[in-house]
Design an enzyme around this catalytic site. Structure first.
Site, short mmCIF file in Angstrom:
data_model
loop_
_atom_site.label_atom_id
_atom_site.label_comp_id
_atom_site.label_asym_id
_atom_site.label_seq_id
_atom_site.Cartn_x
_atom_site.Cartn_y
_atom_site.Cartn_z
N ASP A 223 0.88 -1.19 0.00
CA ASP A 223 0.00 0.00 0.00
C ASP A 223 0.90 1.22 0.00
O ASP A 223 2.01 1.19 0.55
CB ASP A 223 -0.91 0.00 1.24
CG ASP A 223 -2.15 0.87 1.05
OD1 ASP A 223 -3.25 0.31 0.89
OD2 ASP A 223 -2.02 2.12 1.07
N ALA B 117 1.64 1.21 -6.02
CA ALA B 117 1.39 -0.11 -6.61
C ALA B 117 1.79 -0.15 -8.09
O ALA B 117 2.32 -1.17 -8.55
CB ALA B 117 -0.08 -0.47 -6.45
N CYS C 65 -14.39 -0.95 -7.13
CA CYS C 65 -15.48 -0.60 -6.21
C CYS C 65 -16.11 0.73 -6.62
O CYS C 65 -16.83 1.35 -5.85
CB CYS C 65 -14.98 -0.54 -4.76
SG CYS C 65 -13.68 0.67 -4.52
N1 SAH Z 1 -8.27 -4.19 -0.14
C1 SAH Z 1 -8.62 -3.38 1.01
C2 SAH Z 1 -9.30 -2.09 0.64
C3 SAH Z 1 -8.49 -1.22 -0.30
S1 SAH Z 1 -8.80 0.49 -0.13
C4 SAH Z 1 -9.46 -4.22 1.98
O1 SAH Z 1 -9.87 -5.35 1.66
O2 SAH Z 1 -9.72 -3.74 3.07
C5 SAH Z 1 -7.65 1.18 -1.22
C6 SAH Z 1 -6.23 1.31 -0.68
O3 SAH Z 1 -5.40 1.66 -1.78
C7 SAH Z 1 -5.99 2.39 0.38
O4 SAH Z 1 -5.42 1.81 1.53
C8 SAH Z 1 -4.99 3.37 -0.26
O5 SAH Z 1 -3.99 3.83 0.64
C9 SAH Z 1 -4.35 2.50 -1.31
N2 SAH Z 1 -3.80 3.18 -2.50
C10 SAH Z 1 -4.36 4.20 -3.22
N3 SAH Z 1 -3.59 4.51 -4.29
C11 SAH Z 1 -2.50 3.67 -4.24
C12 SAH Z 1 -1.36 3.47 -5.07
N4 SAH Z 1 -1.18 4.22 -6.18
N5 SAH Z 1 -0.49 2.51 -4.73
C13 SAH Z 1 -0.65 1.76 -3.63
N6 SAH Z 1 -1.72 1.89 -2.81
C14 SAH Z 1 -2.64 2.84 -3.10
#
Ligand code: SAH
Length: 409
Positions: free
Chosen positions: A264, A295, A353
């Protein structure tokens, strides 16, 4: 009639007769008197026949209907009946399994999913003996105390296996539709008080954070999909990208994954993930690694074939249709890199989502990504939101979570 009325233009009643709960502002011909945001109003067809009663909102969705009768009174008893029906559904689906009742206890579930439970504008999530109430409309904001009292009564009267609630927390500072409304809301306990302690999800432990976390403090909507990850994870090297609190990682580790890398860009998310790993598998879990990085960059730079199970659960790339094109490009890009880099014979769980992105649009984005990778890709599962996020068949807009499980050769 108990409430101020508004009359629709000719033929604008058709969607309401099909039980769709929204009235758009463009459908309104006249008002019996001036109404303010949050007021209850009764909607009439162009000839004056009552169609239903709901909360007036002032935006493009002018009314969210709570009842399709022009006679019903929207009071504490009304809310109590809707909450009882919502709890009955969760009990019937087997979601309420307290600690000690079975080997996979579960005390975390969404009790009210807006239109899906006949309560547009309202979300209630249950974390053991804490309820978190979230308003998405001014009407629900104004009704919050009445709803909290009805909710407390429902849980007191329900009996085994439902325990009475010890705290009802209100978390709407960021969810009300306009800035003026958000300034009016103040988060805090409406009734009782609880501290955030570990809750159960399918026999695994998590700590919700209703004070500062996203949504109501935990992503309950991935429960069934996390469980499916568990079914594939044994012996796998797993990448959980966009992990937030690490839900998918915990299920993969619990199912015997060889290694799980949780990724993350937020260091807060990595802290929450590590806390959950420690809670379930002890302070020192050599099978788990945290990666705080973007990511897109990480996937771009990782060697091909490093992982045989990849989870992509990014934030909603499109919050509304205006930015749809960018969102679809985001899905195409992240899926394209993952498909290119996946080990032969590996599995990818990929999600969207964004309510603004349809199932078909998401699938087309993943198709385009697969096609550009040149690899043979098959769809093993088509995933959606779980049973406690029901979709009112007359309100297809309530469907927001989409997922595909891909097999990459
Ligand atoms: N899979 C999680 C929910 C994901 S929420 C669950 O099951 O609970 C989305 C997440 O993506 C957030 O924590 C946010 O910090 C992260 N995020 C947003 N943009 C990102 C990026 N470019 N690279 C890595 N993480 C990212």
């Amino acid at each position: 009639m108990h409430y101020p009325t508004l009359r629709l233009l000719p033929r604008k009643e058709e969607s309401i007769l099909r039980l769709h709960p929204w009235v758009f502002s463009g459908a309104i011909a006249s008002y019996s008197e001036p109404v303010t945001d949050g007021s209850l109003v009764t909607v009439l067809d162009s000839k004056g026949k009552p169609l239903g009663t709901g909360h007036f909102g002032g935006g493009s969705i002018a009314v969210r209907l709570l009842s399709f009768s022009g006679e019903e009174i929207i009071d504490r008893e009304f809310y109590k009946a809707r909450l009882q029906a919502a709890l009955r559904l969760r009990l019937d689906c087997g979601l309420v399994r307290p600690d000690g009742s079975c080997d996979r206890p579960n005390d975390t579930y969404r009790l009210v999913h807006g239109e899906g439970d006949g309560l547009p504008g309202l979300v209630i999530d249950i974390y053991d003996r804490t309820a978190v109430l979230q308003a998405h409309s001014m009407g629900m904001h104004e009704a919050r105390m009445m709803i909290a009292e009805a909710l407390q009564e429902v849980y007191e009267e329900a009996g085994d296996p439902v325990a009475p609630l010890a705290g009802i927390y209100y978390k709407s500072e960021s969810t009300l539709p306009t800035r003026d409304m958000r300034e009016l809301a103040s988060d805090g306990f409406l009734l009782g008080h609880t501290e955030a302690t570990p809750i159960w999800e399918n026999g695994l432990r998590f700590i919700p954070d209703w004070l500062k976390g996203q949504k109501t403090g935990f992503f309950i909507d991935q429960r069934e999909n996390r469980e499916l990850v568990g079914q594939y994870a044994q012996g796998c090297t797993v990448l959980n990208a966009f992990c937030y609190t690490g839900g998918f990682s915990i299920y993969a580790l619990g199912a015997g994954a060889k290694r799980v890398d949780s990724l993350d860009s937020s260091s807060k998310a990595m802290y929450l993930t590590e806390r959950h790993v420690a809670l379930n598998f002890g302070e020192d879990c050599p099978r788990h690694r945290s990666v705080t990085e973007d990511a897109f960059d990480y996937l771009e730079q990782m060697p091909q074939g490093q992982y045989d199970l990849i989870i992509l659960d990014p934030p909603a790339f499109a919050k509304h249709r205006k930015v749809l094109r960018n969102a679809l490009m985001g899905y195409r890009k992240i899926n394209g890199i993952a498909i290119k880099k996946a080990a032969p014979g590996s599995i990818i769980f990929t999600f969207s989502c964004s309510q603004a992105v349809s199932k078909e649009e998401f699938r087309l984005a993943v198709f385009t990504a697969a096609a550009s990778s040149g690899r043979r890709v098959r769809i093993l599962h088509q995933l959606t939101q779980p049973v406690d996020h029901p979709i009112n068949i007359y309100h297809p807009e309530g469907e927001y979570l989409k997922g595909l499980v891909l097999y990459v050769e």
